[in-house]
Design a protein around this motif. Sequence first.
Motif, PDB file in Angstrom:
ATOM      1  N   ILE A 116       0.841  -1.199   0.000  1.00  0.00           N
ATOM      2  CA  ILE A 116       0.000   0.000   0.000  1.00  0.00           C
ATOM      3  C   ILE A 116       0.876   1.249   0.000  1.00  0.00           C
ATOM      4  N   GLU A 117       1.933   1.230   0.798  1.00  0.00           N
ATOM      5  CA  GLU A 117       2.856   2.370   0.817  1.00  0.00           C
ATOM      6  C   GLU A 117       3.498   2.568  -0.554  1.00  0.00           C
ATOM      7  N   GLN A 118       3.847   1.478  -1.221  1.00  0.00           N
ATOM      8  CA  GLN A 118       4.440   1.584  -2.560  1.00  0.00           C
ATOM      9  C   GLN A 118       3.434   2.174  -3.546  1.00  0.00           C
ATOM     10  N   GLN A 119       2.166   1.819  -3.387  1.00  0.00           N
ATOM     11  CA  GLN A 119       1.127   2.419  -4.235  1.00  0.00           C
ATOM     12  C   GLN A 119       1.053   3.932  -3.992  1.00  0.00           C
ATOM     13  N   LEU A 120       1.221   4.346  -2.738  1.00  0.00           N
ATOM     14  CA  LEU A 120       1.259   5.783  -2.436  1.00  0.00           C
ATOM     15  C   LEU A 120       2.462   6.442  -3.100  1.00  0.00           C
ATOM     16  N   VAL A 121       3.608   5.781  -3.053  1.00  0.00           N
ATOM     17  CA  VAL A 121       4.811   6.301  -3.710  1.00  0.00           C
ATOM     18  C   VAL A 121       4.566   6.437  -5.211  1.00  0.00           C
ATOM     19  N   ASN A 122       3.939   5.427  -5.794  1.00  0.00           N
ATOM     20  CA  ASN A 122       3.651   5.471  -7.229  1.00  0.00           C
ATOM     21  C   ASN A 122       2.693   6.609  -7.585  1.00  0.00           C
ATOM     22  N   THR A 123       1.769   6.910  -6.682  1.00  0.00           N
ATOM     23  CA  THR A 123       0.768   7.952  -6.932  1.00  0.00           C
ATOM     24  C   THR A 123       1.286   9.348  -6.597  1.00  0.00           C
ATOM     25  N   LEU A 124       1.897   9.490  -5.416  1.00  0.00           N
ATOM     26  CA  LEU A 124       2.302  10.809  -4.923  1.00  0.00           C
ATOM     27  C   LEU A 124       3.752  11.159  -5.228  1.00  0.00           C
ATOM     28  N   GLY A 125       4.573  10.138  -5.402  1.00  0.00           N
ATOM     29  CA  GLY A 125       5.996  10.356  -5.606  1.00  0.00           C
ATOM     30  C   GLY A 125       6.774  10.043  -4.344  1.00  0.00           C
ATOM     31  N   GLU A 126       7.994   9.575  -4.536  1.00  0.00           N
ATOM     32  CA  GLU A 126       8.829   9.161  -3.406  1.00  0.00           C
ATOM     33  C   GLU A 126       9.150  10.323  -2.472  1.00  0.00           C
ATOM     34  N   VAL A 127       9.415  11.491  -3.038  1.00  0.00           N
ATOM     35  CA  VAL A 127       9.766  12.660  -2.217  1.00  0.00           C
ATOM     36  C   VAL A 127       8.588  13.058  -1.332  1.00  0.00           C
ATOM     37  N   GLN A 128       7.383  13.070  -1.899  1.00  0.00           N
ATOM     38  CA  GLN A 128       6.204  13.461  -1.125  1.00  0.00           C
ATOM     39  C   GLN A 128       5.943  12.485   0.019  1.00  0.00           C
ATOM     40  N   VAL A 129       6.046  11.194  -0.253  1.00  0.00           N
ATOM     41  CA  VAL A 129       5.814  10.195   0.790  1.00  0.00           C
ATOM     42  C   VAL A 129       6.904  10.290   1.852  1.00  0.00           C
ATOM     43  N   SER A 130       8.134  10.492   1.440  1.00  0.00           N
ATOM     44  CA  SER A 130       9.237  10.670   2.378  1.00  0.00           C
ATOM     45  C   SER A 130       9.015  11.908   3.245  1.00  0.00           C
ATOM     46  N   ASN A 131       8.590  13.005   2.632  1.00  0.00           N
ATOM     47  CA  ASN A 131       8.296  14.228   3.386  1.00  0.00           C
ATOM     48  C   ASN A 131       7.173  13.996   4.393  1.00  0.00           C
ATOM     49  N   LEU A 132       6.130  13.290   3.958  1.00  0.00           N
ATOM     50  CA  LEU A 132       5.009  12.992   4.842  1.00  0.00           C
ATOM     51  C   LEU A 132       5.479  12.171   6.044  1.00  0.00           C
TER      52      LEU A 132
END
Length: 147
Positions: A116-132
């Motif tokens: 699920i987290e990888q799906q978020l990375v695919n949707t939002l981008g790695e930088v955005q998920v990392s920032n979150l």
Amino acid sequence: MKYEMQNLDVIDLLSERHEILRRLAEDKWNNNNNIYISNSEWCILGRIYKKQPTISDVAKGVDFSRQATHKFIKSLEAKGLVEVSNVQHSKKHKAIRLTEFGEICYEKNALYKAEIEQQLVNTLGEVQVSNLKNILNLNWNIEDLKV
């Protein structure tokens, strides 16, 4: 399913997203396994993974009543996910630990959550998920906000 969220305050936004992600994780588990585990039970499993705390310690660390904690632990024990045992040098306290089956289930669920987290990375981008994740890991001094 689309959600209208731009008019919500930060507390409601966090709550809505948490609820959506929890539901996704629960559905992913339930659609791929024949043993139902509630979010509250997952919370307890997370508290005892690779540890052997007392039931009392678990009850203090969760956000539901002592009685509910005992009920969930009994359910987890009946499903073969945890074992409860006596604590050495104490007649009052009981220790709880994951069974081998419990560890397998917990680790399998961790893989589902990683998907699920990888799906978020695919949707939002790695930088955005990392920032979150960085923002969520900051010390918010929430204790100072209590009334």
